[in-house]
Design a protein around this motif. Sequence first.
Motif, PDB file in Angstrom:
ATOM      1  N   LEU A 190       0.522  -1.230   0.200  1.00 60.73           N
ATOM      2  CA  LEU A 190       0.367  -0.104   0.042  1.00 60.73           C
ATOM      3  C   LEU A 190       0.263   1.490  -0.231  1.00 60.73           C
ATOM      4  O   LEU A 190       1.206   1.608   1.256  1.00 60.73           O
ATOM      5  CB  LEU A 190      -1.257   0.213   0.763  1.00 60.73           C
ATOM      6  CG  LEU A 190      -1.838  -0.983   1.213  1.00 60.73           C
ATOM      7  CD1 LEU A 190      -2.547  -1.076   2.640  1.00 60.73           C
ATOM      8  CD2 LEU A 190      -2.527  -0.947   0.326  1.00 60.73           C
ATOM      9  N   LEU A 271      -7.477   7.877  -0.323  1.00 62.27           N
ATOM     10  CA  LEU A 271      -6.790   6.658  -0.668  1.00 62.27           C
ATOM     11  C   LEU A 271      -8.155   6.103   0.621  1.00 62.27           C
ATOM     12  O   LEU A 271      -8.081   4.538   0.547  1.00 62.27           O
ATOM     13  CB  LEU A 271      -5.427   5.952  -1.152  1.00 62.27           C
ATOM     14  CG  LEU A 271      -4.359   6.791  -1.786  1.00 62.27           C
ATOM     15  CD1 LEU A 271      -2.971   6.775  -2.008  1.00 62.27           C
ATOM     16  CD2 LEU A 271      -5.140   6.281  -3.193  1.00 62.27           C
ATOM     17  N   THR A 273      -9.194   6.502   4.935  1.00 59.01           N
ATOM     18  CA  THR A 273     -10.309   7.330   5.311  1.00 59.01           C
ATOM     19  C   THR A 273     -10.825   8.358   5.730  1.00 59.01           C
ATOM     20  O   THR A 273     -10.902   9.174   6.226  1.00 59.01           O
ATOM     21  CB  THR A 273     -11.935   6.383   5.610  1.00 59.01           C
ATOM     22  OG1 THR A 273     -11.518   6.083   6.282  1.00 59.01           O
ATOM     23  CG2 THR A 273     -12.165   5.433   4.663  1.00 59.01           C
ATOM     24  N   ALA A 412      -4.297   3.341   1.464  1.00 61.46           N
ATOM     25  CA  ALA A 412      -5.879   3.253   1.891  1.00 61.46           C
ATOM     26  C   ALA A 412      -5.707   3.057   3.264  1.00 61.46           C
ATOM     27  O   ALA A 412      -6.775   2.555   2.817  1.00 61.46           O
ATOM     28  CB  ALA A 412      -5.677   2.465   0.388  1.00 61.46           C
ATOM     29  N   ASP A 413      -5.097   2.483   3.529  1.00 60.99           N
ATOM     30  CA  ASP A 413      -4.999   1.909   4.889  1.00 60.99           C
ATOM     31  C   ASP A 413      -4.947   2.469   6.409  1.00 60.99           C
ATOM     32  O   ASP A 413      -5.815   2.103   7.502  1.00 60.99           O
ATOM     33  CB  ASP A 413      -4.082   1.022   5.612  1.00 60.99           C
ATOM     34  CG  ASP A 413      -3.798  -0.626   5.499  1.00 60.99           C
ATOM     35  OD1 ASP A 413      -5.609  -0.691   5.864  1.00 60.99           O
ATOM     36  OD2 ASP A 413      -2.800  -1.514   5.676  1.00 60.99           O
TER      37      ASP A 413
ATOM     38  N   ARG B 189      -6.045  -2.632   3.872  1.00 62.89           N
ATOM     39  CA  ARG B 189      -6.675  -2.965   2.860  1.00 62.89           C
ATOM     40  C   ARG B 189      -6.441  -3.357   1.707  1.00 62.89           C
ATOM     41  O   ARG B 189      -6.653  -3.217   0.006  1.00 62.89           O
ATOM     42  CB  ARG B 189      -7.053  -1.416   2.183  1.00 62.89           C
ATOM     43  CG  ARG B 189      -7.661  -0.340   2.810  1.00 62.89           C
ATOM     44  CD  ARG B 189      -8.897  -0.226   3.624  1.00 62.89           C
ATOM     45  NE  ARG B 189      -9.761   0.065   2.614  1.00 62.89           N
ATOM     46  CZ  ARG B 189     -10.279   1.108   1.902  1.00 62.89           C
ATOM     47  NH1 ARG B 189      -9.211   2.208   2.369  1.00 62.89           N
ATOM     48  NH2 ARG B 189     -10.593   1.122   1.435  1.00 62.89           N
ATOM     49  N   LEU B 190      -6.466  -4.909   2.149  1.00 66.97           N
ATOM     50  CA  LEU B 190      -5.982  -5.508   0.703  1.00 66.97           C
ATOM     51  C   LEU B 190      -6.498  -7.344   0.647  1.00 66.97           C
ATOM     52  O   LEU B 190      -6.456  -7.855   2.053  1.00 66.97           O
ATOM     53  CB  LEU B 190      -3.697  -5.791   1.178  1.00 66.97           C
ATOM     54  CG  LEU B 190      -3.288  -4.632   0.954  1.00 66.97           C
ATOM     55  CD1 LEU B 190      -1.869  -5.537   1.357  1.00 66.97           C
ATOM     56  CD2 LEU B 190      -3.056  -4.215  -0.834  1.00 66.97           C
TER      57      LEU B 190
END
Lengths: 453, 453
Positions: A190, A271, A273, A412-413, B189-190
Amino acid sequence: AGSASKADEKPSELWLATASSLGQRALSDPAAFDFVRSLTTEIGQRLAGTAAHKRAVAWAEARLKAAGFENVHSEPFTFPAWIRGEEKAEIVAPIPQHLAITALGGSIATDANGIEAEIALFRTYDDLLAAAPGSLAGKIAIVTQRMVRAQDGSGYGAANPIRRSGPSEAAKRGAVAYLLRSLGTDSHRLPHTGALTYKDDAPRIPAASLAVPDAEQLERLAALGPVRIRLVLRPTVEENASSWNVVGELKGNERPDEIVLIGGHLDSWDLGTGATDDGAGTAIAFGAARLIGSLPQRPSRTIRVVLFGAEEMDFSGAAYAQAHQGEIGNIVVAAEADFGAGNVYSVQLPPGAAGSDFGRLLQRVIAPLGANVDSRPALFGGEDIRDLHRAGVPTSSLRQDGLDYFDTHHTADDTLDKIDPKRLEQAVAVWTAFTYLSATSGVDFRSLASTAK
Amino acid sequence: AGSASKADEKPSELWLATASSLGQRALSDPAAFDFVRSLTTEIGQRLAGTAAHKRAVAWAEARLKAAGFENVHSEPFTFPAWIRGEEKAEIVAPIPQHLAITALGGSIATDANGIEAEIALFRTYDDLLAAAPGSLAGKIAIVTQRMVRAQDGSGYGAANPIRRSGPSEAAKRGAVAYLLRSLGTDSHRLPHTGALTYKDDAPRIPAASLAVPDAEQLERLAALGPVRIRLVLRPTVEENASSWNVVGELKGNERPDEIVLIGGHLDSWDLGTGATDDGAGTAIAFGAARLIGSLPQRPSRTIRVVLFGAEEMDFSGAAYAQAHQGEIGNIVVAAEADFGAGNVYSVQLPPGAAGSDFGRLLQRVIAPLGANVDSRPALFGGEDIRDLHRAGVPTSSLRQDGLDYFDTHHTADDTLDKIDPKRLEQAVAVWTAFTYLSATSGVDFRSLASTAK
Ligand SMILES: [Zn+2]
Ligand SMILES: [Zn+2]
Ligand SMILES: [Zn+2]
Ligand SMILES: [Zn+2]
């Protein structure tokens, strides 16, 4: 009765009791976590310039009003909004392999077919800087320097030029595109985004981050022979986009024109939140002020919460400072919570304040919470406070434990599950104590600073 | 001299000494890690049916030959290859949000525009099973049951039907698509892919996994009101694709027709580079056999390393068993390494063997390595061994520590950096001891099993 009469004699003892009680309440107050839970669930990502950010502004105004803040409003400004588009990269030789990448904020686009070129890989940024002019002609330059994990985030500061300035440094040496190992301390697929700053004396080239495992894969492949990569980045820019700094206040009951300004930034990268960056920071400022607002009586000074509207691309701090030029002298202190959801372990005050009555009082409140007043002064109070600080506003830095912050920062994480509610509550407790005492005690940070010189 | 003459009298003491010495050498032998490093770097993902897997087969043959294995060859078979295509999902109401998903292996495709529908969310699989026929008509069914972290992987076994059978169970109740919370123990997120099995008595519907944070986001949103999702999955199937089981042997010097079969699977999912699943397993089998092959003299029996060619979609074990029907009685024992790169903490032998001379001898070798012979017999030796086992081949299970295995299993994050070389070396050491003693001691697992009954 004896202690009560003492408190009557010494207001500081009353402030101490109130601040301590507020701190204890913060430790089991769900308001901050609820704030970031709702923001990240009901709004999600909120990149400045997107419809989502506009929804977040309306959400925040409603939330501040519902919590009893006064003078709730949003202060508009315009800025060039950078919007992510399609982005992908692949190794094309020696064998095809997918690469996990993400464009840097501000990067120009490639054309639709992308750029295909051989790579020139540097294991440190200094190796890139040592490369001769022209030596990277036609190449995709890659820097794979590791970022160091550190509680105070110093690893990020040290590595920041690799992302900020790397694209222009590579371009000066002839590179056609630039990739860096993500500025992150994890090892997940990520990639970490973040803004770049093009220099005026270099061509602008597309730039992106590699996920850490992908950077390491390229190191191994580059050791075996030439590697070719194809990179497609299709971001766009909206030149006159709108954003807003959202404001809510608790009017001071004695010196309402004197302002204790605390905040975080409501915008986020797109990516994830934006839970830890900076949903958590906005929640901390909100939660701390809300607790103080629940007291039977308002503090002497006004507490102003500002939820900044374009921190990630560095526009909201300047917009705020410009709009409030006339108010600089009235802002007693400003501080921004923008370092995740970890506990506060140290508070850095303006110069001269740590050893003052104010510093000693704060220390007595926060030591039981697991934090100390740092003997070193605050040099930086947050990106959105920087211009206020330069204009003369005293600033403080409430240092949160950032050991894990850069595992998910700008990826994104960055989602709600990364927040530990108990650590967030501790951060709110320390912020509550700091804010309450700043608004109540009449401390004059400017005169402490001049005495300290 | 006294102990040397004892060893002359008791061959088991000589075996013990040799097995212990091999185990110690394994603890600092880089061969297995080199194997998986080269495979994941120079080949990368190797989904069965892709050109990359074909490259991996050639790579593996060359690697086995270079390491001195005999009879190196690849045994072809055909199977329907499932190839991932475009895949994406988004929340469309109450507000737009991106979802991190990945198609399940075997899933049918949606049309190019995807499926948009309201969700029906179940927090446990049993809640879905309790839903009435027709009750999910037109809905996207979602199961968000959590997978339990456990050293022995039992959490995966318990949750497996959610992925395997969930799509058909949802379809029976009217659902138009199916999503599950990834079978994984991480919170990234994977999303985790993996195969589904459609049932004949249900319509086939598209099915995908949600990353864990996305499943939790949907739980929160579903608690607030109706949620609509759009899902696009565009996989394809190549009906008569080719794969190969790659074989290399160390011919036995006394009973060459008796075979100790060890292996792993060379194919991987396509999202990561298949480092822990199952680059590590192939490396363990390779590394163990290679060490034994470095002895001045071959063991009595033949050691056969098989690198299976389509485990993830369950085709290679059946192909191997069918091709080797005539050899079932000659295979002394079979075992597959397919549980990551962690250390082996326990060895499960065929029934009756734990308490035998063989079991006690093995225990004396592996106890110093940090592993025990389990008193419980092996019930399962690996997916690719299942059909051999059903046909009567004794099997063993070398249990690796899988506490973290499902953090990255079947995700883009299954990359080399997740392997700790020291733990991998310990696993090779235990596999070496088990394989060497099985090939040298003349143990007859079939007769031990019949005595045990
Ligand atoms: Zn931030
Ligand atoms: Zn940020
Ligand atoms: Zn496997
Ligand atoms: Zn697998």
